[in-house]
Design an enzyme around this catalytic site. Structure first.
Site, PDB file in Angstrom:
ATOM      1  N   HIS A 130      39.402  33.759  23.273  1.00 10.87           N
ATOM      2  CA  HIS A 130      39.412  33.386  21.856  1.00 10.87           C
ATOM      3  C   HIS A 130      38.825  34.463  20.967  1.00 10.87           C
ATOM      4  O   HIS A 130      38.276  35.449  21.447  1.00 10.87           O
ATOM      5  CB  HIS A 130      38.699  32.050  21.646  1.00 10.87           C
ATOM      6  CG  HIS A 130      37.254  32.020  22.021  1.00 10.87           C
ATOM      7  ND1 HIS A 130      36.277  32.738  21.362  1.00 10.87           N
ATOM      8  CD2 HIS A 130      36.618  31.319  22.994  1.00 10.87           C
ATOM      9  CE1 HIS A 130      35.101  32.483  21.905  1.00 10.87           C
ATOM     10  NE2 HIS A 130      35.280  31.631  22.909  1.00 10.87           N
ATOM     11  N   CYS A 148      33.476  31.530  27.968  1.00  9.68           N
ATOM     12  CA  CYS A 148      34.797  32.023  27.575  1.00  9.68           C
ATOM     13  C   CYS A 148      34.825  33.547  27.524  1.00  9.68           C
ATOM     14  O   CYS A 148      33.815  34.208  27.742  1.00  9.68           O
ATOM     15  CB  CYS A 148      35.170  31.467  26.202  1.00  9.68           C
ATOM     16  SG  CYS A 148      35.381  29.670  26.185  1.00  9.68           S
TER      17      CYS A 148
END
Length: 179
Positions: A130, A148
């Site tokens: 992301h 992440c």
């Protein structure tokens, strides 16, 4: 009649003044297009903080990345701050991500679930590639995610386009995450 002429003149004057503001800049869409070769795999080297988008044998793009806030080692359970290691797959696209755009990675797999269960814990999930999100989080801090893989917002727009292939999400692309 005089009032009507003054009202029309006033409207024309307002329109003329408003048009002097120059050309309005339209915000750039975060949805780009891509018509290059398909991405056949993603390679992440955690120790180097690098991610590579590969087509066949050719590296098309490389990116400097940020990882989970405890980057060493394989993700064991929810909340450990680690980024997983191993082979996973792109399994979803989120155009409304809190972190600009995001692309899902198929963590946890069966082994990850079993390992966490043996410890009496949940494996966690929702591991994504992301962007930076609302505060541009990584500007002054490395390895800030909950597990992440983060890039800047311009880069996630490019990655999203390369994987989505002009709006048609390509799931199943293997993601190899190395220590």
């Amino acid at each position: 009649m005089n009032r009507i002429l003054r009202a029309i003149s006033a409207l024309l004057l307002v329109g003329l003044v408003a048009s002097c503001g120059g050309k309005q800049e339209q915000p750039q869409s975060r949805f780009r297009s891509y018509d290059g070769p398909p991405i056949t795999q993603i390679v992440v080297k955690k120790g180097e903080r690098q991610m590579y988008l590969v087509s066949g044998q050719q590296v098309l793009r490389s990116y400097k990345i940020n990882l989970g806030n405890q980057p060493l080692g394989h993700k064991q359970f929810e909340g450990d701050g680690k980024t997983p290691e191993g082979m996973y797959f792109i399994d979803r696209f989120n155009p409304r991500s809190r972190y600009h755009l995001s692309v899902g990675i198929s963590y946890p797999n069966n082994q990850d679930r079993e390992r966490a269960q043996m410890m009496g814990l949940r494996p966690g999930g929702d591991i994504m590639i992301h962007g930076l999100g609302p505060e541009g989080r990584a500007i002054n801090r490395a390895d800030w995610t909950a597990g992440c893989i983060a890039v800047n917002d311009d880069e996630i727009e490019e990655i999203y386009a390369m994987l989505a292939r002009n709006g048609h999400g390509t799931t199943g692309v293997p993601v190899f995450i190395y220590p």
